[in-house]
Design an enzyme around this catalytic site. Structure first.
Site, PDB file in Angstrom:
ATOM      1  N   HIS A   1       0.846  -1.195   0.000  1.00 40.13           N
ATOM      2  CA  HIS A   1       0.000   0.000   0.000  1.00 40.13           C
ATOM      3  C   HIS A   1       0.882   1.246   0.000  1.00 40.13           C
ATOM      4  CE1 HIS A   1      -3.511  -2.498   1.243  1.00 40.13           C
ATOM      5  NE2 HIS A   1      -2.586  -3.144   1.927  1.00 40.13           N
TER       6      HIS A   1
ATOM      7  N   TYR B   1       2.422  -5.791  10.513  1.00 42.92           N
ATOM      8  CA  TYR B   1       2.269  -4.341  10.469  1.00 42.92           C
ATOM      9  C   TYR B   1       3.275  -3.678  11.406  1.00 42.92           C
ATOM     10  CZ  TYR B   1      -2.211  -4.102   7.922  1.00 42.92           C
ATOM     11  OH  TYR B   1      -3.193  -4.141   6.978  1.00 42.92           O
TER      12      TYR B   1
END
Length: 357
Positions: free
Chosen positions: A67, A334
């Site tokens: 992303h 993450y």
């Protein structure tokens, strides 16, 4: 309206697309084996997962490992009240909750053309008045290709560039998909998927299962998605340039807020909560939980979303993670990616700093 649907893909074309999609499916973050907060050295690690993402997408210091190309957005959520009986979370019980989000291209290359991949993503952070937060990452694909962290890592490995050509070998992802029949629903979607011309017209799916928990402690398995309330046919013209998504979004928001309906699907007792590759039947009850209203954009280099880690297990009281193994894997990956990027960002020129997870 002119039909711009692409012609049916040949077998060769499909294999080439699968090679690219295999990288793109990292859209809902890295996955690896994660057990009771510890890592088995004989299995996957966060470092191995982030390393293969870098190998497949190229090294782009200071940017998200996936992303990487996106735009910050801000607005609020208006609760409809329909989810109150299922969850004690304040977001469903208060009239309005502020939101900071991020639209993104599902790729680890911050310079990729917007037409290069068909998946668009939307991450949101709902900040409740009591200080608790709900963070979620959603994607335009309807299901995840596989149901386990191990299989996902194997898929990424199958998509790695061949040292001799510098490009993925289409035979490798093809062999992977042939050995994993659970990927059939995802492949069915891939056959017709095409890059949309706007973030605003996409439906974004949470894919993983969660639980809503009400004041009495009763748990209800759910999945959620946000669906656009207005399809702007007047802006359906073919996109121009490599960076049309952000431009389109800014133009739309200049004309007024954009709205999505938050739909929460209630599972039946037998519906799987541990496997994101399996869709639930279409006849399940769906709550209209409220309206997401986005009002403005911010540059991802200095917008509020820049430093938000959209960890899907940051949840308020009243929402809990399910037994889906990808959730813990996403959360840990993450964190690893965020720490790596924030350690790099100070080394970049100010104009290119992108310290966001």
């Amino acid at each position: 309206m002119v039909d711009r649907s692409p012609p049916p893909l040949s077998t060769a074309s499909l294999m080439l697309r699968l090679a690219g999609i295999a990288v793109v499916v990292a859209a809902i973050a890295g996955a690896f084996a994660y057990v009771n907060g510890t890592f088995d050295p004989q299995r996957l690690t966060p470092k191995a997962l982030v390393d293969v993402l870098e190998k497949n997408n190229g090294a782009h210091p200071g940017f998200r490992r996936n992303h990487a190309k996106g735009v910050c957005v801000a607005g609020y959520f208006e609760s409809s009240g329909q989810a109150r009986e299922f969850s004690r979370a304040q977001v469903f019980n208060e009239a309005r909750t502020p939101v900071v989000g991020r639209f993104a291209l599902a790729s680890g290359n911050p310079y990729a053309p917007d037409s290069s991949v068909p998946i668009r993503s939307l991450a949101l952070r709902f900040k409740q008045a009591n200080g608790q937060q709900w963070r979620t990452g959603m994607n335009s694909m309807p299901v995840f290709p596989v149901g386990t962290p191990e299989a996902f890592y194997q898929l990424l490995q199958a998509s790695s560039p061949d040292p001799e050509t510098g490009k993925p070998n289409p035979a490798n992802p093809a062999a992977f998909f042939a050995a994993h029949p659970e990927t059939a629903p995802f492949l069915q979607w891939v056959k017709t998927a095409k890059p949309s011309a706007s973030y605003a017209t996409e439906t974004y799916n949470g894919i993983n299962a969660f639980y809503l928990v009400n004041a009495a402690g009763k748990r209800q398995a759910v999945r959620w998605s946000v669906a656009p309330l207005v399809q702007d046919a007047a802006r359906a013209s073919a996109p121009e340039g490599a960076d049309f998504l952000e431009k389109d979004l800014m133009q739309r928001l200049a004309a007024g807020p954009l709205r999505w309906q938050l739909n929460i699907t209630l599972a039946n007792p037998a519906d799987p909560t541990h496997d994101a590759s399996k869709a639930w039947p279409n006849d399940r009850k769906v709550l209209n939980a409220g309206t997401l209203v986005l009002e403005n954009t911010q540059a991802q280099s200095n917008g509020e979303c820049r430093d938000i880690n959209y960890d899907p297990l940051i949840l308020p009281s009243g929402i809990e993670g399910s037994d889906d193994p990808l959730l813990a894997a996403r959360s840990a990956a993450y964190a690893k990616s965020y720490l790596r990027r924030t350690s790099e960002v100070s080394q970049l020129p100010a104009a290119t700093q992108e310290s966001h997870p």
